[in-house]
Design a protein around this motif. Structure first.
Motif, PDB file in Angstrom:
ATOM      1  N   ILE A 149       0.838  -1.206   0.000  1.00 47.74           N
ATOM      2  CA  ILE A 149       0.000   0.000   0.000  1.00 47.74           C
ATOM      3  C   ILE A 149       0.868   1.250   0.000  1.00 47.74           C
ATOM      4  N   VAL A 150       1.919   1.248   0.819  1.00 48.37           N
ATOM      5  CA  VAL A 150       2.740   2.441   0.929  1.00 48.37           C
ATOM      6  C   VAL A 150       3.509   2.681  -0.377  1.00 48.37           C
ATOM      7  N   SER A 151       3.875   1.614  -1.069  1.00 48.72           N
ATOM      8  CA  SER A 151       4.559   1.783  -2.351  1.00 48.72           C
ATOM      9  C   SER A 151       3.617   2.319  -3.417  1.00 48.72           C
ATOM     10  N   LEU A 152       2.360   1.890  -3.363  1.00 45.67           N
ATOM     11  CA  LEU A 152       1.362   2.424  -4.297  1.00 45.67           C
ATOM     12  C   LEU A 152       1.209   3.931  -4.098  1.00 45.67           C
ATOM     13  N   ILE A 153       1.232   4.343  -2.837  1.00 43.15           N
ATOM     14  CA  ILE A 153       1.089   5.771  -2.556  1.00 43.15           C
ATOM     15  C   ILE A 153       2.347   6.532  -2.964  1.00 43.15           C
ATOM     16  N   TYR A 154       3.500   5.909  -2.787  1.00 43.79           N
ATOM     17  CA  TYR A 154       4.770   6.533  -3.171  1.00 43.79           C
ATOM     18  C   TYR A 154       4.860   6.747  -4.688  1.00 43.79           C
ATOM     19  N   LEU A 155       4.265   5.833  -5.418  1.00 43.76           N
ATOM     20  CA  LEU A 155       4.288   5.894  -6.886  1.00 43.76           C
ATOM     21  C   LEU A 155       3.790   7.242  -7.411  1.00 43.76           C
ATOM     22  N   ASN A 156       2.779   7.784  -6.764  1.00 42.20           N
ATOM     23  CA  ASN A 156       2.131   9.002  -7.253  1.00 42.20           C
ATOM     24  C   ASN A 156       3.061  10.220  -7.291  1.00 42.20           C
ATOM     25  N   PRO A 157       3.667  10.632  -6.152  1.00 42.03           N
ATOM     26  CA  PRO A 157       4.572  11.786  -6.238  1.00 42.03           C
ATOM     27  C   PRO A 157       5.770  11.545  -7.150  1.00 42.03           C
ATOM     28  N   VAL A 158       6.288  10.315  -7.149  1.00 43.70           N
ATOM     29  CA  VAL A 158       7.447  10.012  -7.997  1.00 43.70           C
ATOM     30  C   VAL A 158       7.089  10.187  -9.478  1.00 43.70           C
ATOM     31  N   TYR A 159       5.923   9.702  -9.830  1.00 38.65           N
ATOM     32  CA  TYR A 159       5.462   9.847 -11.218  1.00 38.65           C
ATOM     33  C   TYR A 159       5.418  11.322 -11.610  1.00 38.65           C
ATOM     34  N   PHE A 160       4.886  12.166 -10.717  1.00 38.71           N
ATOM     35  CA  PHE A 160       4.776  13.590 -11.049  1.00 38.71           C
ATOM     36  C   PHE A 160       6.149  14.260 -11.106  1.00 38.71           C
ATOM     37  N   ILE A 161       7.068  13.817 -10.268  1.00 40.30           N
ATOM     38  CA  ILE A 161       8.412  14.394 -10.320  1.00 40.30           C
ATOM     39  C   ILE A 161       9.028  14.154 -11.703  1.00 40.30           C
TER      40      ILE A 161
ATOM     41  N   PRO B  72      10.923   5.757   6.396  1.00 34.45           N
ATOM     42  CA  PRO B  72      12.036   6.684   6.641  1.00 34.45           C
ATOM     43  C   PRO B  72      12.283   7.595   5.437  1.00 34.45           C
ATOM     44  N   LEU B  73      12.663   8.830   5.733  1.00 31.91           N
ATOM     45  CA  LEU B  73      12.980   9.800   4.682  1.00 31.91           C
ATOM     46  C   LEU B  73      14.078   9.254   3.765  1.00 31.91           C
ATOM     47  N   ALA B  74      15.062   8.569   4.370  1.00 29.64           N
ATOM     48  CA  ALA B  74      16.185   8.031   3.593  1.00 29.64           C
ATOM     49  C   ALA B  74      15.703   7.083   2.501  1.00 29.64           C
ATOM     50  N   ASP B  75      14.696   6.263   2.799  1.00 26.11           N
ATOM     51  CA  ASP B  75      14.160   5.325   1.808  1.00 26.11           C
ATOM     52  C   ASP B  75      13.532   6.072   0.640  1.00 26.11           C
ATOM     53  N   ARG B  76      12.738   7.103   0.994  1.00 25.15           N
ATOM     54  CA  ARG B  76      12.040   7.864  -0.046  1.00 25.15           C
ATOM     55  C   ARG B  76      13.039   8.554  -0.967  1.00 25.15           C
ATOM     56  N   LEU B  77      14.098   9.122  -0.359  1.00 26.53           N
ATOM     57  CA  LEU B  77      15.069   9.857  -1.165  1.00 26.53           C
ATOM     58  C   LEU B  77      15.991   8.916  -1.942  1.00 26.53           C
ATOM     59  N   ALA B  78      16.388   7.809  -1.331  1.00 24.21           N
ATOM     60  CA  ALA B  78      17.258   6.855  -2.031  1.00 24.21           C
ATOM     61  C   ALA B  78      16.548   6.314  -3.271  1.00 24.21           C
ATOM     62  N   ALA B  79      15.268   5.981  -3.121  1.00 24.99           N
ATOM     63  CA  ALA B  79      14.507   5.454  -4.260  1.00 24.99           C
ATOM     64  C   ALA B  79      14.371   6.526  -5.348  1.00 24.99           C
ATOM     65  N   LEU B  80      14.161   7.762  -4.934  1.00 29.38           N
ATOM     66  CA  LEU B  80      14.045   8.854  -5.893  1.00 29.38           C
ATOM     67  C   LEU B  80      15.361   9.053  -6.647  1.00 29.38           C
ATOM     68  N   GLY B 100      11.367   2.240 -11.718  1.00 29.32           N
ATOM     69  CA  GLY B 100      12.599   1.919 -11.006  1.00 29.32           C
ATOM     70  C   GLY B 100      12.580   2.471  -9.589  1.00 29.32           C
ATOM     71  N   ALA B 101      12.196   3.751  -9.468  1.00 31.68           N
ATOM     72  CA  ALA B 101      12.154   4.374  -8.139  1.00 31.68           C
ATOM     73  C   ALA B 101      11.162   3.637  -7.242  1.00 31.68           C
ATOM     74  N   THR B 102       9.994   3.304  -7.794  1.00 30.02           N
ATOM     75  CA  THR B 102       8.984   2.620  -6.985  1.00 30.02           C
ATOM     76  C   THR B 102       9.460   1.217  -6.594  1.00 30.02           C
ATOM     77  N   ALA B 107      11.279  -2.457  -2.482  1.00 26.72           N
ATOM     78  CA  ALA B 107      12.293  -3.366  -1.941  1.00 26.72           C
ATOM     79  C   ALA B 107      12.731  -2.909  -0.544  1.00 26.72           C
ATOM     80  N   LEU B 108      13.002  -1.623  -0.410  1.00 20.27           N
ATOM     81  CA  LEU B 108      13.467  -1.103   0.886  1.00 20.27           C
ATOM     82  C   LEU B 108      12.423  -1.298   1.985  1.00 20.27           C
ATOM     83  N   THR B 109      11.150  -0.932   1.680  1.00 23.75           N
ATOM     84  CA  THR B 109      10.123  -1.053   2.727  1.00 23.75           C
ATOM     85  C   THR B 109       9.827  -2.521   3.030  1.00 23.75           C
ATOM     86  N   THR B 110       9.927  -3.390   2.000  1.00 20.77           N
ATOM     87  CA  THR B 110       9.704  -4.821   2.235  1.00 20.77           C
ATOM     88  C   THR B 110      10.788  -5.365   3.162  1.00 20.77           C
TER      89      THR B 110
END
Lengths: 222, 117
Positions: A149-161, B72-80, B100-102, B107-110
């Motif tokens: 679920i959290v990855s699905l939500i993460y997908l959205n901002p990343v897509y827009f970036i 964690p912020l680090a996960d979000r930024l590393a993936a980005l 790729g980022a997703t 992977a990180l959150t899993t």
């Protein structure tokens, strides 16, 4: 691709809506009538905590303030097409970041009469994805583990970036960079008013810097 | 939960919320019809729209609310960052960068939820 992006991010909203105590019908219809994730999230979350009706209306309205400058910047593309212009109040109701950004990128190069078809096709695709996504998210919410679920939500901002990383106009690039810098800072100052002020200040700064760069001869151009 | 009995239940609330967000879209139409589409004012509104969206997305990335805030912020930024590498490798194509980022984030959150990180 927009179809699956909207599907995935609205699945995130569907599961949130269920947790917040909204019904399936209201959740799906809200995707169609509010059609903007931050406003819908405010609606669901504030409802869940028992906020007053007026507060819910204000918060979801403020969260979707971005639609004002967005519809203003998109509509000129449809102004010369009589048929599209007649549908202008419908066009803006169907507008999302996705359809707006793609239309602004590809629309200007298109013949006037093709923009309407392109835009409507895009909107119908996204709306279908959004409605199916909301329903799926609502119905499947309990069976997904946290990391999905959290990855699905993460997908959205990343897509827009990455969608915005393709923007070419210098004033838009400047606005994006300054806005990205100011957004979190302004949010710290005021979660409710931070975003509109961030937009106005970042947009004005970008507009002004771009003008100055054009005015100075021999200045760099992108 | 909010008491919505006096406005006709949940559906009444939805109508009010929908109208209060549609106001912005409709105002945009009204103003757009009155200004020169090629003029400076129109350009400025365009910049404001981009500035607002960038602010929103960067706030979601750095200071999310809800479920994303539990990562964690680090996960979000590393993936980005991984996404930007792919964006550059694939010559500015969105699809590999976004997926790729997703994938890196998943992977990180899993790994974290199984206690490997």
């Amino acid at each position: 691709m927009p179809f699956f992006m909207v599907l995935a991010s609205m699945m995130g909203f569907g599961s949130l809506a269920r947790e917040s105590g909204l019904s399936l019908g209201v959740s799906v219809v809200s995707s169609a009538t509010v059609w903007g994730l931050p406003g819908q999230v405010a609606f669901a979350e504030l409802f869940a905590v028992g906020a007053p009706v007026l507060a819910i209306m204000l918060a979801s309205s403020m969260a979707n303030l971005r639609f004002l400058p967005m519809s203003m910047s998109m509509l000129p593309l449809f102004r010369t097409d009589q048929r599209a212009w007649r549908w202008r109040y419908i066009l803006v109701a169907l507008m999302s970041i996705n359809t707006w950004a793609l239309t602004l990128r590809h629309g200007p190069a298109m013949p006037q009469d093709q923009r309407f078809h392109y835009y409507m096709g895009l909107c119908i695709t996204c709306m279908t994805g959004g409605l199916i996504g909301t329903a799926l998210g609502y119905l499947l919410a309990v069976s997904f583990p946290f990391f999905v679920i959290v990855s699905l939500i993460y997908l959205n901002p990343v897509y827009f970036i990455f969608l915005f990383s393709g923007v070419r106009h210098r004033n838009c690039i400047l606005a994006l960079l300054i806005g990205a810098l100011l957004g979190p800072l302004f949010h710290l100052i005021s979660p409710d008013w931070g975003l509109p002020f961030c937009g106005i200040i970042a947009g004005s700064a970008a507009f002004w810097i771009d003008k100055r760069m054009k005015a100075s001869p021999g200045g760099p151009s992108l | 939960m909010t008491d919505v009995s006096f406005i006709g239940g949940l559906w009444g609330l939805l109508i009010l919320v929908s109208l209060s967000t549609y106001i912005w879209r409709a105002s945009g139409v009204v103003i757009a019809a009155r200004i020169n589409p090629d003029g400076a004012l129109s350009q400025w509104f365009n910049c404001v729209a981009y500035g607002m969206l960038a602010g929103l997305i960067s706030r979601i990335m750095l200071m999310p609310i809800g479920i994303l805030a539990e990562t964690p912020l680090a996960d979000r930024l590393a993936a980005l960052a991984a996404g930007f590498v792919l964006f550059w490798v694939f010559k500015r194509h969105m699809l590999p960068a976004t997926l790729g980022a997703t994938a890196v984030f998943l992977a990180l959150t899993t790994l974290r939820s199984f206690g490997y990180l």
